[in-house]
Enzyme design. Structure first.
Site, mmCIF file in Angstrom:
data_model
loop_
_atom_site.group_PDB
_atom_site.id
_atom_site.type_symbol
_atom_site.label_atom_id
_atom_site.label_comp_id
_atom_site.label_asym_id
_atom_site.label_seq_id
_atom_site.Cartn_x
_atom_site.Cartn_y
_atom_site.Cartn_z
ATOM 1 N N ASP A 43 0.486 -1.015 -0.080
ATOM 2 C CA ASP A 43 -0.043 0.045 0.087
ATOM 3 C C ASP A 43 0.716 1.303 -0.149
ATOM 4 O O ASP A 43 1.653 1.540 0.880
ATOM 5 C CB ASP A 43 -0.898 0.296 1.042
ATOM 6 C CG ASP A 43 -2.127 -0.831 1.258
ATOM 7 O OD1 ASP A 43 -2.004 -1.657 0.459
ATOM 8 O OD2 ASP A 43 -2.678 -0.679 2.543
ATOM 9 N N HIS A 197 3.973 -2.628 3.373
ATOM 10 C CA HIS A 197 3.832 -0.966 2.738
ATOM 11 C C HIS A 197 4.293 -1.310 2.204
ATOM 12 O O HIS A 197 5.781 -1.982 2.150
ATOM 13 C CB HIS A 197 3.812 0.354 3.225
ATOM 14 C CG HIS A 197 2.132 -0.061 4.272
ATOM 15 N ND1 HIS A 197 1.584 -0.653 5.345
ATOM 16 C CD2 HIS A 197 0.915 1.415 4.177
ATOM 17 C CE1 HIS A 197 0.571 -0.401 5.897
ATOM 18 N NE2 HIS A 197 0.101 0.604 5.125
HETATM 19 ZN ZN LIG Z 1 -2.767 2.823 3.346
#
Ligand SMILES: [Zn+2]
Length: 239
Positions: A43, A197
């Site tokens: 992400d 992430h």
């Molecule tokens: Zn996010």
């Protein structure tokens, strides 16, 4: 005659029980096969750490799904193109990534931001993606009116099964990311979606995590709209 009947009966018993055993084995094999599928998802990118993540994925012959922020798509068009050309899947993660803007105003806001992100991705790369991920996860934020608006636009929405909390640990204790993957896998069945992430510590741990998954028989898959699976905290089948 009696002897023959017994023989036939025994033969039938043998056939039925062995078929039974056979089908039980097949079912078991199919179950364990599907429970050994893992999706790596990243992400908030693309950003400065994305090229390293892509290098690792390429080297390890693995693919991932990238949930990207609209502004980052605009800033890093080459990375977006590379994500796609190397067999990874580009997905949508809003414009603002902001709780107030996304969830506290109109019920249409998430759908509007995802649509804007979709259009930017399409303009930059030519890729039309309908897969979204709600910032901070769909629960509790994505209440029914927000989901209705998003579903109406034909978007899909994914959450995750394992949260590595890499945003928290990636600078100070990156090894925790790996241990959270390992402990998160325990007892989980079916396709497993892991949340990462695009960050420094995640890139550092990624080769170790991929090796561990492969060694333990997990198959790394990339999102494919043709074989869509439902993966959201509300279990809303529209997504
Ligand atoms: Zn996010």
């Amino acid at each position: 005659m009696f002897k023959k009947t017994v023989t036939v009966f025994l033969a039938m018993l043998l056939i039925f029980s062995s078929t039974g055993l056979f089908s039980a084995n097949v079912t078991h094999a199919a179950e364990s096969k599907s429970s050994k599928v893992v999706y790596l998802t990243f992400d908030d990118g693309p950003n400065q750490y994305t090229p390293k993540i892509l290098d690792i994925l390429k080297r390890k012959k693995a693919h991932a799904t990238f949930f990207m922020i609209e502004g980052n798509i605009k800033q890093n068009p080459k990375m977006v193109k590379r994500i796609i050309s190397e067999g990874n899947y580009p997905a949508l993660h809003s414009v603002s990534h902001n709780v107030q803007k996304l969830y506290r105003g109109s019920s249409n806001n998430v759908a509007i931001e995802m649509e804007k992100t979709r259009q930017t991705l399409l303009r930059v790369s030519g890729f039309n993606s309908k897969l979204t991920r709600a910032p901070y996860g769909s629960k509790p934020y994505m209440k029914k009116p927000l989901r209705d608006a998003l579903a109406k636009k034909g978007f899909k929405m994914w959450d995750w099964d394992i949260d590595t909390l890499d945003w928290k640990y990636n600078r100070t204790q990156p090894r925790v990311i790996t241990s959270r993957v390992k402990s998160g896998l325990k007892g989980k069945k079916g396709p497993i979606v892991i949340l990462f992430h695009d960050s420094r510590g995640t890139a550092q741990q990624l080769p170790i995590i991929i090796d561990y998954l492969k060694k333990n028989g997990y198959k790394l898959e990339v999102y494919n709209p043709k074989h869509h699976i439902v993966k959201n905290f509300w279990n809303d089948r529209r997504f």
